[in-house]
Design a protein around this motif. Structure first.
Motif, short mmCIF file in Angstrom:
data_model
loop_
_atom_site.label_atom_id
_atom_site.label_comp_id
_atom_site.label_asym_id
_atom_site.label_seq_id
_atom_site.Cartn_x
_atom_site.Cartn_y
_atom_site.Cartn_z
N UNK A 229 -8.33 7.62 -0.29
CA UNK A 229 -7.55 9.00 -0.40
C UNK A 229 -6.03 8.57 0.19
N UNK A 230 -5.74 7.57 0.96
CA UNK A 230 -4.27 7.51 1.29
C UNK A 230 -4.08 5.95 1.89
N UNK B 119 -0.14 4.35 -5.70
CA UNK B 119 -0.41 5.90 -5.74
C UNK B 119 -1.84 6.44 -5.50
N UNK B 120 -2.20 7.40 -4.66
CA UNK B 120 -3.29 7.67 -4.10
C UNK B 120 -3.88 8.91 -4.77
N UNK B 121 -5.09 9.26 -4.90
CA UNK B 121 -6.11 8.40 -4.36
C UNK B 121 -6.22 7.02 -5.51
N UNK B 122 -6.59 6.02 -4.92
CA UNK B 122 -6.66 4.65 -5.47
C UNK B 122 -7.80 3.87 -5.30
N UNK B 123 -8.53 3.14 -6.32
CA UNK B 123 -9.67 2.32 -6.18
C UNK B 123 -9.07 0.91 -5.78
N UNK B 124 -10.11 0.28 -5.45
CA UNK B 124 -9.79 -1.26 -5.17
C UNK B 124 -9.07 -2.08 -6.31
N UNK B 125 -9.35 -1.72 -7.33
CA UNK B 125 -8.65 -2.55 -8.54
C UNK B 125 -7.13 -2.07 -8.50
N UNK B 126 -7.06 -0.97 -8.45
CA UNK B 126 -5.47 -0.28 -8.32
C UNK B 126 -4.77 -0.89 -7.17
N UNK B 127 -5.35 -0.91 -6.17
CA UNK B 127 -4.72 -1.52 -4.89
C UNK B 127 -4.49 -3.04 -5.20
N UNK B 128 -5.42 -3.76 -5.79
CA UNK B 128 -5.22 -5.17 -5.95
C UNK B 128 -3.86 -5.37 -7.05
N UNK B 129 -3.92 -4.41 -8.16
CA UNK B 129 -2.92 -4.41 -9.17
C UNK B 129 -1.44 -4.13 -8.73
N UNK B 130 -1.36 -3.05 -7.80
CA UNK B 130 -0.12 -2.58 -7.07
C UNK B 130 0.30 -3.71 -6.11
N UNK B 131 -0.41 -4.49 -5.68
CA UNK B 131 -0.19 -6.02 -4.83
C UNK B 131 0.24 -6.90 -5.77
N UNK C 64 0.59 -1.33 -0.14
CA UNK C 64 0.00 0.07 -0.01
C UNK C 64 0.75 1.09 -0.08
N UNK C 65 2.13 1.48 0.47
CA UNK C 65 3.00 2.41 0.58
C UNK C 65 3.30 2.64 -0.71
N UNK C 66 3.37 1.62 -1.83
CA UNK C 66 4.08 1.98 -2.83
C UNK C 66 2.91 2.39 -4.07
#
Length: 79
Positions: free
Chosen positions: A60-61, A26-38, A22-24
């Motif tokens: 937001x963060x 980019x925010x704001x981010x939606x759920x899909x962006x967080x899953x992709x980053x993971x 999550x620290x890597x």
């Protein structure tokens, strides 16, 4: 002690994996962006499942995500 390399992420505790991923992001981010980053960071299937279980919304963060993960999956993250 040297922190593990990014390819070692699945060997970290679940809290550290989530915090690293999550620290890597980019925010704001939606759920899909967080899953992709993971996924890009090599997170474990457990982390991917936790993030995929988040509500569909913009975050937001890092604090907004970790607070929600804590309420859904346990006592929260020590981030």
């Amino acid at each position: 002690m040297t922190p593990p390399a990014s390819h070692d992420v699945p060997r970290e505790s679940i809290d550290l994996q989530i915090a690293d991923v999550l620290s890597a992001a980019t925010y704001p981010a939606n759920k899909d962006a967080l899953v992709d980053a993971a996924r890009d960071a090599g997170a474990s299937n457990e982390v991917l499942a936790m993030l995929d279980g988040l509500p569909e919304q913009d975050y937001a963060d890092l604090a907004a995500v970790t607070k929600l993960i804590g309420s859904n999956f346990g006592p929260g993250l020590g981030v």
